[in-house]
Scaffold this motif. Sequence first.
Motif, PDB file in Angstrom:
ATOM      1  N   VAL A 447       0.724  -1.365  -0.118  1.00  0.00           N
ATOM      2  CA  VAL A 447      -0.031  -0.136   0.012  1.00  0.00           C
ATOM      3  C   VAL A 447       0.924   1.162   0.227  1.00  0.00           C
ATOM      4  CG1 VAL A 447      -1.923  -1.161   1.291  1.00  0.00           C
ATOM      5  CG2 VAL A 447      -0.183   0.174   2.749  1.00  0.00           C
ATOM      6  N   GLY A 448       2.027   1.057  -0.241  1.00  0.00           N
ATOM      7  CA  GLY A 448       3.003   2.174  -0.304  1.00  0.00           C
ATOM      8  C   GLY A 448       3.267   2.798   0.603  1.00  0.00           C
ATOM      9  N   TRP A 452       8.248   4.672   4.846  1.00  0.00           N
ATOM     10  CA  TRP A 452       7.595   5.299   5.882  1.00  0.00           C
ATOM     11  C   TRP A 452       7.574   4.481   7.009  1.00  0.00           C
ATOM     12  CZ3 TRP A 452       2.908   3.972   8.790  1.00  0.00           C
ATOM     13  CH2 TRP A 452       2.755   4.794   9.718  1.00  0.00           C
ATOM     14  N   LEU A 453       7.299   3.086   6.959  1.00  0.00           N
ATOM     15  CA  LEU A 453       7.362   2.285   8.124  1.00  0.00           C
ATOM     16  C   LEU A 453       8.877   2.302   8.652  1.00  0.00           C
ATOM     17  CD1 LEU A 453       6.102   0.123   9.962  1.00  0.00           C
ATOM     18  CD2 LEU A 453       6.861  -1.713   8.335  1.00  0.00           C
ATOM     19  N   ARG A 454       9.923   2.237   7.580  1.00  0.00           N
ATOM     20  CA  ARG A 454      11.255   2.112   8.099  1.00  0.00           C
ATOM     21  C   ARG A 454      11.665   3.469   8.728  1.00  0.00           C
ATOM     22  NH1 ARG A 454      11.062  -0.859   3.421  1.00  0.00           N
ATOM     23  NH2 ARG A 454      11.280   0.774   1.882  1.00  0.00           N
ATOM     24  N   GLU A 455      11.075   4.500   8.169  1.00  0.00           N
ATOM     25  CA  GLU A 455      11.697   5.723   8.985  1.00  0.00           C
ATOM     26  C   GLU A 455      10.860   5.942  10.248  1.00  0.00           C
ATOM     27  OE1 GLU A 455       9.829   8.733   6.183  1.00  0.00           O
ATOM     28  OE2 GLU A 455      11.388   8.220   4.732  1.00  0.00           O
ATOM     29  N   ARG A 456       9.828   5.317  10.482  1.00  0.00           N
ATOM     30  CA  ARG A 456       9.225   5.403  11.733  1.00  0.00           C
ATOM     31  C   ARG A 456       9.586   4.415  12.822  1.00  0.00           C
ATOM     32  NH1 ARG A 456       3.983   7.709  12.516  1.00  0.00           N
ATOM     33  NH2 ARG A 456       4.533   7.192  14.521  1.00  0.00           N
ATOM     34  N   GLY A 457      10.624   3.456  12.435  1.00  0.00           N
ATOM     35  CA  GLY A 457      11.577   2.619  13.176  1.00  0.00           C
ATOM     36  C   GLY A 457      10.682   1.119  13.223  1.00  0.00           C
ATOM     37  N   GLY A 458       9.646   0.944  12.345  1.00  0.00           N
ATOM     38  CA  GLY A 458       9.312  -0.262  12.450  1.00  0.00           C
ATOM     39  C   GLY A 458       7.713  -0.369  12.991  1.00  0.00           C
ATOM     40  N   LEU A 509      -4.743   7.157  -4.785  1.00  0.00           N
ATOM     41  CA  LEU A 509      -6.014   6.291  -5.784  1.00  0.00           C
ATOM     42  C   LEU A 509      -5.049   5.414  -6.433  1.00  0.00           C
ATOM     43  CD1 LEU A 509      -8.674   8.876  -6.690  1.00  0.00           C
ATOM     44  CD2 LEU A 509      -8.766   6.952  -5.060  1.00  0.00           C
ATOM     45  N   THR A 510      -4.125   5.716  -7.084  1.00  0.00           N
ATOM     46  CA  THR A 510      -3.427   4.684  -7.864  1.00  0.00           C
ATOM     47  C   THR A 510      -2.744   3.601  -6.943  1.00  0.00           C
ATOM     48  OG1 THR A 510      -2.817   6.112  -9.347  1.00  0.00           O
ATOM     49  CG2 THR A 510      -1.328   4.423  -9.537  1.00  0.00           C
ATOM     50  N   ASP A 511      -2.013   3.970  -5.994  1.00  0.00           N
ATOM     51  CA  ASP A 511      -1.567   3.078  -4.818  1.00  0.00           C
ATOM     52  C   ASP A 511      -2.649   2.165  -4.144  1.00  0.00           C
ATOM     53  OD1 ASP A 511       0.955   3.850  -5.462  1.00  0.00           O
ATOM     54  OD2 ASP A 511       1.060   5.042  -3.591  1.00  0.00           O
TER      55      ASP A 511
END
Length: 548
Positions: A447-448, A452-458, A509-511
């Motif tokens: 879902v793109g 972001w998940l890696r930047e937030r620390g998992g 919407l594309t993602d």
Amino acid sequence: MPPWRRFWPGAASGFLSEASAVALLACSAWLIVFASEQPPVLFLGTAVVGVRAFALSRAAFRYTERLASHDAALRQLATTRTDLVRRLIPLAPDGLTRTRRGSVLGALVDDVDELQNLPLRVVLPLVSSASVALGAVVLIAFVWWPAALTLLACLVVAGVIATGWGWAAGSRAERSIAPLRARLADAVLDHLGSLDVLVAYGAEPAARERIRSADAALRRAVVRRAAAQAGTTALVSLLAGAASVLAVLAAAPAVGDGTLTAPAFAVAVLVPMAVFEVFTAVPLAASSWRQVRAAAERIAASVPDEIPAELPAEATEPSAVAAPLTSADGAGLRLRGVSARWPGAAAPALHGIDLDVRPGERLLVVGSSGAGKTTLAHVLVRFLEPATGTYSLGGTDVRELSADAVRRTVGLCEQQPMLFDEDIRQNLLFARDTATDAELEAVLERVGLGAWLRERGGLDARVGERGALVSGGQAQRIALARGILRAFPVLVLDEPTAGVDPAASDALLTDLLGAVGPDQAVVLISHVTVPAGLVDRTVRLEDGSAAS
């Protein structure tokens, strides 16, 4: 009320504890006066043993009364609250749209808590205190019947006056406390939930003043109720003194002519004090009864006897199995002539809708605000029941299925997805609690949200209360990730770009549509233009009807 088999040990213990208190004073009074006459010690032995026995039994029975009665009441309280939640679930969410959050919270917490006072502060005092008071009158009658009559008269007057005073002085305050508490809860919830908007528009001081006003009104009502209860206690105390004075006047002549002994005289004069100490709980039980009755009425008002016709009524038990989307004839999701209205609304929000959704199809539903798009979404997940027409899944009418089975087939991602104040992992595990961390990270990548998940620390990163720490687009992506994890055959996306910057809406919407599996059908509800090639066909709604 708790079941009698759980309640009677507490009621019996309460009676024995209060009877022991009266017997302790009677035995002590007789012993002290009789001992002053210096009889042989042998004649005092039984009274001494009685004083010790009643002193110990009073405390022991008080402990067992608290243990048994509170255990019974708290068990029943848990059952009552669970039953109330079960009654509210069929109404949620569309049957509660006109109910303030503070009112629902008050019904679930404060009003249900108030119901435990029925066994503890109403029935138990009436069973134990009133019966002990009547038993004490009989005891005094055996000692000197005129004193018993004065005690009975004072008890009756105390009951009538104290209850009447409490009703006149405190009933209005008692009825207003719960609504005022709900008003305060509403003000606090609104203030905290919209704090950023209130500060931005300079309305925060006015919102804070509403909280102060609600708190002051609640405080005044509580003080008035406490004053009424204090007045009741004062009246009972005055009548307790009057009962002892009248007992002296009734029994003194008999002592003078030798008809009544001095120890018996002490019993007749002092026992009313213990009786009134016990009897004080009876007028207070009347006050508690008014509070319990008001709470029960508010609960009954918040949960209707019948589910509104606009909401689905469960015809079968909740199912752990999703409804089939396809059948032998290839039928998928199908609406024919469907009309629907919101609970309490005068006019339908949908009129004669015909709609087909095939497995794997991407369908776009467009229309201006108020055209009925959200109403259609709620019909598809069976939050609303069609007033007319038919709605079938795989050729089976949804009225023959449980709402739970329908919602295992058709999932909804709302305009403002519900995110809990937990970490990202837990917010995804609500969809499938057996998913591994690798699966969760993979679906977020789809879902793109991988970078972001890696930047937030998992997965341990928190999203905040109702998703306060994520953007609108990120919240929509997390909601879609839950829908993918749940593997809904049909996924309804209701205005997924509502909280997203217009420049980023096309990318979102594309993602979103690209992340959905090829076997999952998607009903995309939007009022903005969708990039070409993302949907298979478009349906337009105007004033609740499908436009040609």
